[in-house]
Motif scaffolding. Structure first.
Motif, PDB file in Angstrom:
ATOM      1  N   HIS A 114      42.755  43.667  27.745  1.00 51.32           N
ATOM      2  CA  HIS A 114      41.980  44.534  26.843  1.00 51.32           C
ATOM      3  C   HIS A 114      42.650  45.888  26.634  1.00 51.32           C
ATOM      4  O   HIS A 114      42.042  46.808  26.101  1.00 51.32           O
ATOM      5  N   GLY A 115      43.886  46.022  27.110  1.00 51.61           N
ATOM      6  CA  GLY A 115      44.651  47.239  26.863  1.00 51.61           C
ATOM      7  C   GLY A 115      44.577  48.290  27.955  1.00 51.61           C
ATOM      8  O   GLY A 115      45.085  49.387  27.788  1.00 51.61           O
ATOM      9  N   TYR A 116      43.941  47.971  29.078  1.00 56.81           N
ATOM     10  CA  TYR A 116      43.826  48.934  30.174  1.00 56.81           C
ATOM     11  C   TYR A 116      44.797  48.542  31.273  1.00 56.81           C
ATOM     12  O   TYR A 116      44.756  47.424  31.770  1.00 56.81           O
ATOM     13  N   ARG A 117      45.653  49.456  31.666  1.00 51.51           N
ATOM     14  CA  ARG A 117      46.620  49.178  32.727  1.00 51.51           C
ATOM     15  C   ARG A 117      46.234  49.996  33.951  1.00 51.51           C
ATOM     16  O   ARG A 117      46.373  51.215  33.955  1.00 51.51           O
ATOM     17  N   LEU A 118      45.712  49.306  34.961  1.00 48.73           N
ATOM     18  CA  LEU A 118      45.297  49.966  36.194  1.00 48.73           C
ATOM     19  C   LEU A 118      46.015  49.324  37.373  1.00 48.73           C
ATOM     20  O   LEU A 118      46.193  48.108  37.411  1.00 48.73           O
ATOM     21  N   SER A 119      46.373  50.149  38.324  1.00 52.09           N
ATOM     22  CA  SER A 119      46.957  49.633  39.557  1.00 52.09           C
ATOM     23  C   SER A 119      45.833  49.424  40.564  1.00 52.09           C
ATOM     24  O   SER A 119      44.750  50.002  40.438  1.00 52.09           O
ATOM     25  N   PRO A 120      46.078  48.604  41.589  1.00 52.55           N
ATOM     26  CA  PRO A 120      45.056  48.454  42.636  1.00 52.55           C
ATOM     27  C   PRO A 120      44.688  49.797  43.277  1.00 52.55           C
ATOM     28  O   PRO A 120      43.538  50.006  43.654  1.00 52.55           O
ATOM     29  N   GLY A 121      45.648  50.711  43.347  1.00 57.83           N
ATOM     30  CA  GLY A 121      45.388  52.027  43.926  1.00 57.83           C
ATOM     31  C   GLY A 121      44.452  52.881  43.092  1.00 57.83           C
ATOM     32  O   GLY A 121      43.883  53.862  43.574  1.00 57.83           O
ATOM     33  N   THR A 122      44.277  52.523  41.842  1.00 53.93           N
ATOM     34  CA  THR A 122      43.324  53.208  40.958  1.00 53.93           C
ATOM     35  C   THR A 122      42.002  52.450  40.903  1.00 53.93           C
ATOM     36  O   THR A 122      40.931  53.042  41.009  1.00 53.93           O
ATOM     37  N   PRO A 179      39.592  52.222  44.521  1.00 52.88           N
ATOM     38  CA  PRO A 179      38.812  53.437  44.838  1.00 52.88           C
ATOM     39  C   PRO A 179      37.667  53.673  43.844  1.00 52.88           C
ATOM     40  O   PRO A 179      36.590  54.119  44.235  1.00 52.88           O
ATOM     41  N   MET A 180      37.889  53.325  42.564  1.00 57.04           N
ATOM     42  CA  MET A 180      36.808  53.471  41.577  1.00 57.04           C
ATOM     43  C   MET A 180      35.658  52.528  41.897  1.00 57.04           C
ATOM     44  O   MET A 180      34.484  52.920  41.842  1.00 57.04           O
ATOM     45  N   LEU A 181      35.973  51.282  42.237  1.00 51.76           N
ATOM     46  CA  LEU A 181      34.927  50.321  42.590  1.00 51.76           C
ATOM     47  C   LEU A 181      34.175  50.760  43.844  1.00 51.76           C
ATOM     48  O   LEU A 181      32.945  50.653  43.908  1.00 51.76           O
ATOM     49  N   SER A 182      34.906  51.274  44.830  1.00 52.02           N
ATOM     50  CA  SER A 182      34.264  51.755  46.068  1.00 52.02           C
ATOM     51  C   SER A 182      33.313  52.903  45.778  1.00 52.02           C
ATOM     52  O   SER A 182      32.203  52.957  46.311  1.00 52.02           O
ATOM     53  N   LYS A 183      33.733  53.830  44.916  1.00 47.92           N
ATOM     54  CA  LYS A 183      32.868  54.958  44.567  1.00 47.92           C
ATOM     55  C   LYS A 183      31.632  54.479  43.813  1.00 47.92           C
ATOM     56  O   LYS A 183      30.520  54.947  44.071  1.00 47.92           O
ATOM     57  N   ILE A 233      42.298  43.094  37.387  1.00 50.29           N
ATOM     58  CA  ILE A 233      43.376  43.896  36.806  1.00 50.29           C
ATOM     59  C   ILE A 233      43.984  43.176  35.609  1.00 50.29           C
ATOM     60  O   ILE A 233      44.251  43.790  34.576  1.00 50.29           O
ATOM     61  N   ASP A 234      44.174  41.855  35.731  1.00 45.24           N
ATOM     62  CA  ASP A 234      44.730  41.074  34.623  1.00 45.24           C
ATOM     63  C   ASP A 234      43.784  41.069  33.418  1.00 45.24           C
ATOM     64  O   ASP A 234      44.225  41.197  32.279  1.00 45.24           O
ATOM     65  N   GLU A 235      42.502  40.921  33.678  1.00 40.46           N
ATOM     66  CA  GLU A 235      41.530  40.917  32.581  1.00 40.46           C
ATOM     67  C   GLU A 235      41.509  42.267  31.870  1.00 40.46           C
ATOM     68  O   GLU A 235      41.483  42.341  30.639  1.00 40.46           O
ATOM     69  N   LEU A 236      41.528  43.350  32.625  1.00 35.37           N
ATOM     70  CA  LEU A 236      41.566  44.680  32.016  1.00 35.37           C
ATOM     71  C   LEU A 236      42.830  44.869  31.192  1.00 35.37           C
ATOM     72  O   LEU A 236      42.802  45.463  30.110  1.00 35.37           O
TER      73      LEU A 236
END
Length: 72
Positions: A8-16, A19-23, A2-5
């Motif tokens: 690079h300008g991407y703000r993602l929460s663990p809740g986002t 689930p994307m990684l699992s899919k 999350i910190d690395e993203l």
């Protein structure tokens, strides 16, 4: 991750993100290995051959979009 993203300008929460990684894992783009250290566990994701093919296709499509934007 999350910190690395975020750098690079991407703000993602663990809740986002998770689930994307699992899919992506279910769809065969990633594999996941969980390592435990006492009560702490970490997941390590690795791209698969299918994931590399998907990434290559995404790059081609992004280049096409970029080319179209520059032509306008």
């Amino acid at each position: 991750m999350i910190d690395e993203l975020a750098r690079h300008g991407y703000r993602l929460s663990p809740g986002t993100l998770y689930p994307m990684l699992s899919k992506m894992e279910r769809d065969g783009y990633l594999t996941c290995q969980t390592e435990r250290d006492g009560r702490t566990s970490r997941k390590f994701y690795t791209i698969t051959d299918k994931g590399r093919e998907g990434l290559a296709l995404a790059r081609v499509r992004l280049r096409e979009l970029k080319g179209k934007d520059q032509a306008e």
